[in-house]
Design a protein around this motif. Structure first.
Motif, mmCIF file in Angstrom:
data_model
loop_
_atom_site.group_PDB
_atom_site.id
_atom_site.type_symbol
_atom_site.label_atom_id
_atom_site.label_comp_id
_atom_site.label_asym_id
_atom_site.label_seq_id
_atom_site.Cartn_x
_atom_site.Cartn_y
_atom_site.Cartn_z
ATOM 1 N N SER A 130 0.801 -1.063 -0.045
ATOM 2 C CA SER A 130 0.202 -0.084 -0.113
ATOM 3 C C SER A 130 1.195 1.067 -0.044
ATOM 4 C CB SER A 130 -0.919 -0.239 1.405
ATOM 5 O OG SER A 130 -1.715 1.438 1.305
ATOM 6 N N ASN A 151 -1.601 -7.548 -5.139
ATOM 7 C CA ASN A 151 -2.246 -6.136 -5.225
ATOM 8 C C ASN A 151 -1.188 -5.353 -4.944
ATOM 9 O OD1 ASN A 151 -5.243 -7.279 -5.212
ATOM 10 N ND2 ASN A 151 -4.220 -8.244 -3.374
ATOM 11 N N THR A 153 -1.952 -0.848 -3.970
ATOM 12 C CA THR A 153 -2.579 -0.024 -4.019
ATOM 13 C C THR A 153 -2.181 1.178 -3.612
ATOM 14 O OG1 THR A 153 -3.922 -1.474 -3.006
ATOM 15 C CG2 THR A 153 -4.854 0.721 -1.817
ATOM 16 N N TRP A 155 -2.527 5.366 -3.069
ATOM 17 C CA TRP A 155 -3.749 6.272 -2.812
ATOM 18 C C TRP A 155 -3.920 7.650 -2.836
ATOM 19 C CZ3 TRP A 155 -7.372 3.964 0.448
ATOM 20 C CH2 TRP A 155 -6.622 2.483 1.005
ATOM 21 N N TYR A 174 -4.857 -0.116 -7.441
ATOM 22 C CA TYR A 174 -5.780 0.079 -7.389
ATOM 23 C C TYR A 174 -5.234 1.839 -7.164
ATOM 24 C CZ TYR A 174 -7.112 -4.745 -6.532
ATOM 25 O OH TYR A 174 -7.857 -6.370 -6.292
ATOM 26 N N THR A 199 -10.754 2.672 -7.718
ATOM 27 C CA THR A 199 -11.377 2.162 -6.555
ATOM 28 C C THR A 199 -12.326 3.304 -6.117
ATOM 29 O OG1 THR A 199 -9.679 3.090 -4.835
ATOM 30 C CG2 THR A 199 -9.456 0.690 -5.781
ATOM 31 N N ARG A 228 -10.122 -4.442 1.252
ATOM 32 C CA ARG A 228 -8.652 -3.497 1.175
ATOM 33 C C ARG A 228 -7.810 -3.133 2.544
ATOM 34 N NH1 ARG A 228 -6.826 -5.432 -2.296
ATOM 35 N NH2 ARG A 228 -4.793 -3.831 -2.095
#
Length: 230
Positions: A130, A151, A153, A155, A174, A199, A228
Motif C-alpha cells: 500500500s 495487490n 494500492t 492512495w 488500485y 477504487t 482492502r
C-alpha cells in the motif's frame, strides 16, 4: 579497517542500550547467526548496510524515532518476514530491502514520498503493498522479482515511475477514482503485467494490535466493503 563480524562468535541476540542514536555503516553486516536485535528508542538513524546480509535476522522492531534508513540497510535479510516503517521516515532508499525473500508484510507510513531503485527487488514473498498518498516517485526495478505481489494500492496522485518498476510482477493495481492524474498513458505495465482498477471511496474499520515485549504495536485499517487494507 574491516567491520567487526558478530558471526565470528555466533551471536544470535543483540540488545543495544538506550542512548545510542545510530547504527553505523556495516555495523552488523554479514552477521549470519544474528536472529534478534533490540533497538532503544534513542536510535534515529540506521546507516547503509547496517544489517545487510544478516541472513538469519527475523526479529527487529524499528523505534518510533527512526527518521533515516540507509540504502542496503536490510539487503539480503532473507529470514525477515515483516517490517513496520516508522512515521518519520520519508524515503525508502535504494535496495534497502532487496533480496529479503521471506518478507511478507511491509507497512509504509504516510510520511513516505519516495521509493528508491530496487528498494524491494526480489522480495519474493511480498503479496501486497500500500503506497501512501504522498509518494511522488518510484525508482527503477523497485519491485522487480516480487513474483507473489498480487495487490498494489496507490492512495494519491500518480508518481513518477522508473524503468521496469514491476518487472516480473503480475498484479492488480488500485488507484483512486476521479483522480485526474491517472490518465491512460500512465497506466502501463512497467515491465510486468499490471491490471489497473479504479477504487471506490473506502469505509475503513480500525483494528489495534497492541505492543508486546518484543513487537511494536500497530493499527490496521480494513475497508468494510471490499476488504482492502490501508
Amino acid at each position: 579497517p574491516a567491520p567487526w563480524k558478530a558471526q565470528q562468535v555466533n551471536i544470535k541476540t543483540v540488545v543495544i542500550k538506550e542512548g545510542v542514536t545510530s547504527i553505523g555503516n556495516s555495523a552488523f553486516r554479514e552477521c549470519t547467526s544474528l536472529e534478534r536485535v533490540q533497538l532503544p528508542e534513542s536510535v534515529t538513524v540506521i546507516e547503509t548496510y547496517a544489517f545487510g546480509e544478516c541472513s538469519s535476522l527475523k526479529n527487529i522492531v524499528l523505534p518510533a524515532n527512526v527518521s533515516s534508513i540507509g540504502s542496503f540497510a536490510f539487503f539480503g535479510c532473507s529470514a525477515l518476514t515483516k517490517m513496520d516503517i516508522p512515521a518519520g521516515v520519508t524515503t525508502i532508499e535504494a535496495v534497502t530491502f532487496g533480496n529479503c525473500s521471506a518478507l511478507m508484510r511491509v507497512t509504509l507510513p504516510g510520511s513516505i514520498t519516495g521509493i528508491g531503485q530496487e528498494a524491494f527487488a526480489y522480495c519474493s514473498s511480498l503479496t501486497e503493498i500500500s503506497l501512501p498518498s504522498g509518494v511522488t516517485s518510484i525508482g527503477k526495478h523497485a519491485f522487480s522479482g516480487c513474483g507473489y505481489l498480487s495487490n498494489i494500492t496507490f492512495w494519491g496522485d500518480v508518481p513518477v515511475f522508473g524503468e521496469d518498476v514491476f518487472q516480473g510482477v503480475s498484479a492488480t493495481a488500485y488507484y483512486p477514482a476521479n483522480n485526474t492524474t491517472w490518465t491512460a498513458d500512465v497506466k502501463q505495465n512497467y515491465g510486468g503485467n499490471i491490471t489497473w482498477v479504479s477504487t471506490h471511496i473506502h469505509t475503513f474499520e480500525s483494528v489495534v494490535t497492541p505492543p508486546t515485549c518484543t513487537e511494536q504495536g500497530y493499527t490496521t485499517y480494513t475497508c468494510t466493503e471490499c476488504g482492502r487494507v490501508k
